[in-house]
Enzyme design. Sequence first.
Site, PDB file in Angstrom:
ATOM      1  N   GLY A  14       0.811  -1.213   0.029  1.00  0.00           N
ATOM      2  CA  GLY A  14      -0.100  -0.104   0.116  1.00  0.00           C
ATOM      3  C   GLY A  14       0.881   1.212   0.057  1.00  0.00           C
ATOM      4  N   CYS A  40       0.654   6.050   0.668  1.00  0.00           N
ATOM      5  CA  CYS A  40      -0.759   6.450   0.632  1.00  0.00           C
ATOM      6  C   CYS A  40      -1.631   5.627   1.570  1.00  0.00           C
ATOM      7  CB  CYS A  40      -1.311   6.295  -0.824  1.00  0.00           C
ATOM      8  SG  CYS A  40      -3.323   6.573  -0.870  1.00  0.00           S
ATOM      9  N   GLY A  52       6.446  19.334   1.006  1.00  0.00           N
ATOM     10  CA  GLY A  52       6.208  18.335  -0.008  1.00  0.00           C
ATOM     11  C   GLY A  52       7.225  17.293   0.062  1.00  0.00           C
ATOM     12  N   HIS A  84     -32.101  16.105  -9.478  1.00  0.00           N
ATOM     13  CA  HIS A  84     -32.394  17.332  -8.442  1.00  0.00           C
ATOM     14  C   HIS A  84     -33.012  16.761  -7.578  1.00  0.00           C
ATOM     15  CE1 HIS A  84     -33.625  21.290  -7.679  1.00  0.00           C
ATOM     16  NE2 HIS A  84     -34.833  20.846  -7.497  1.00  0.00           N
TER      17      HIS A  84
END
Length: 584
Positions: A127, A130, A370, A553
């Site tokens: 895995g 993540c 990062g 809707h």
Amino acid sequence: KLCSLSITMASFTANKAAQAAKCSSTSLAPGRAPAPARSALRNAYTGAFGSVAPSSRPCVLDAIQQSRRVPAGRFIASRASVVAQASGEKYDYDLVIIGCGVGGHGAALHAVEQGLKVAVIEGHDIGGTCVNRGCVPSKALLAASGRVRELKNQHHLKAMGIQVGAVDFDRQGIANHATQLAKTIQGNLARSLEGLGVKILTGQAKFVGPHKVKYGLPGRVDVGGEVSARDIIIATGSVPFVPPGIPIDGKTVFTSDHALKLDWLPNWIAIIGSGYIGLEFSDVYTALGTEVTFIEALDNLMPGFDKEIARTAQRLLIQGRPIDYHTGVIATKVTPGVPGVKPVTIELTDFKTKKVVNELEVDAVLVATGRAPYTNGLNLGSINVETDRRGFIPVSDKMEVLDTKGNVVPHVYCIGDANGKYMLAHAASAQGISAVENMCGRPHVLNHLSVPAACFTHPEVSFVGVTQEKAEEMAKEKGFKLGIAKTSFKANSKALAEKEGDGMAKMLYRKDTGEILGVHIIGLHAADLIHEASNAIATNQTVQDIKFNVHAHPTLSEVLDELFKQAHVEKPASAPAAKQPVAA
């Protein structure tokens, strides 16, 4: 960041097994025994759903196989297995994948579907980042902390006639939820591979020449070996990037890997970086009572976002919360502290002048600057490959690894964070599928502008394609008129029913052709809404094609419906004139 593939993998494992069985029976080279199809299906269903009564299992399998009919000859066109013999060479596997995160897992499933014999080599956890240290456990923290935020928002609840008493939470219970979710998904992924006959090899891998990989673990003589394969995919992922001058102690100064454990809740935390990772953790921490200070090197928060969306996000996610920020500065020196005893000190330096401008004392620091590719130790020199200065492995548009002269290295591919093209989990999976298609002789290039991205804050942010700033540059360079359609969540009945009218969406498109250049959303369930737009871009649909789509809707999907219907494409001069209205 997104991991929907891994979360839903168990439920469609048997579909993959059914297709792999059919592929194996039609595309294997002479002399290779077909895979035990029914056994693979049985194992897949056992892993995904637990035991199935023998009397019901054949009916379930038949239903699944019939639900996804495979066109005749689809797998015959696939490249035949090369395990038995190929050009005089014998290999242990058709495909070996180094690394089994979401990218490697997706590539393995697709390769099995093509009838290939596959092995994955994983040195840590199935895995990858993540599932174990990234998007999956962070979503558990966001879900739990989001509930806390919602229940504490008495004004919001009172507007719907709801009254609640004191709201409390168990920090360790929230942390356990994240840990257990990661373990569950990790187990699902492993079982899905095992059920399809994919060999899972444990160890850190390195090349020892063309088609050959050696693997093992430091200090372990009972683990390891050497395997050969016709094709090899590098899918080693990434690790948190830590700038110079910031020592990580894992207690008061830490990365997202440590933060996901939620070992403690500091009263005040500084987050270095205001991208996806920093924003999501600010959402978690502020919901649980922690004050946050952002430290951003660039002049604006959320520098990678569309500017209009970033301004809206700053209003909804920063203002009104216990968050302040310093922009245009970098943390040049960080001194760890002691939880509850000694604060962490941070030296702030102006990004442009390089002069020290401030010093902060906080309880903890999260480094969210990062990620960096995890490509060390692969012995790439043995195949005449070098990483770039940032550590990324150079690849072609087909995910083929390039050598030091820019030429394709035969039968070697690289996907995911290790190549740096788009550092998202689902992008890695898409690249893995693309790589398998190419090694099977079906040329394929992934359109990375069709890959969506999302930030799972409250409310969520999502986008696909280019920003408005980039689209304006493109329009100027190429000489076309840029169309911009916008709508607000305040115009959506479902959002108003939820008392969640804050948010907006916009679409960028070419007014001459109707080509969709980008879609950006901030609002309730934005991460789920973006896919209609990303799939439209992936399939080359124009605004003319999608504006006639019908949406239920009242649903949030009507936010996109409003965008599509607002788009107006210029009609060519040769187009027949439309009928004129005749009513007075």
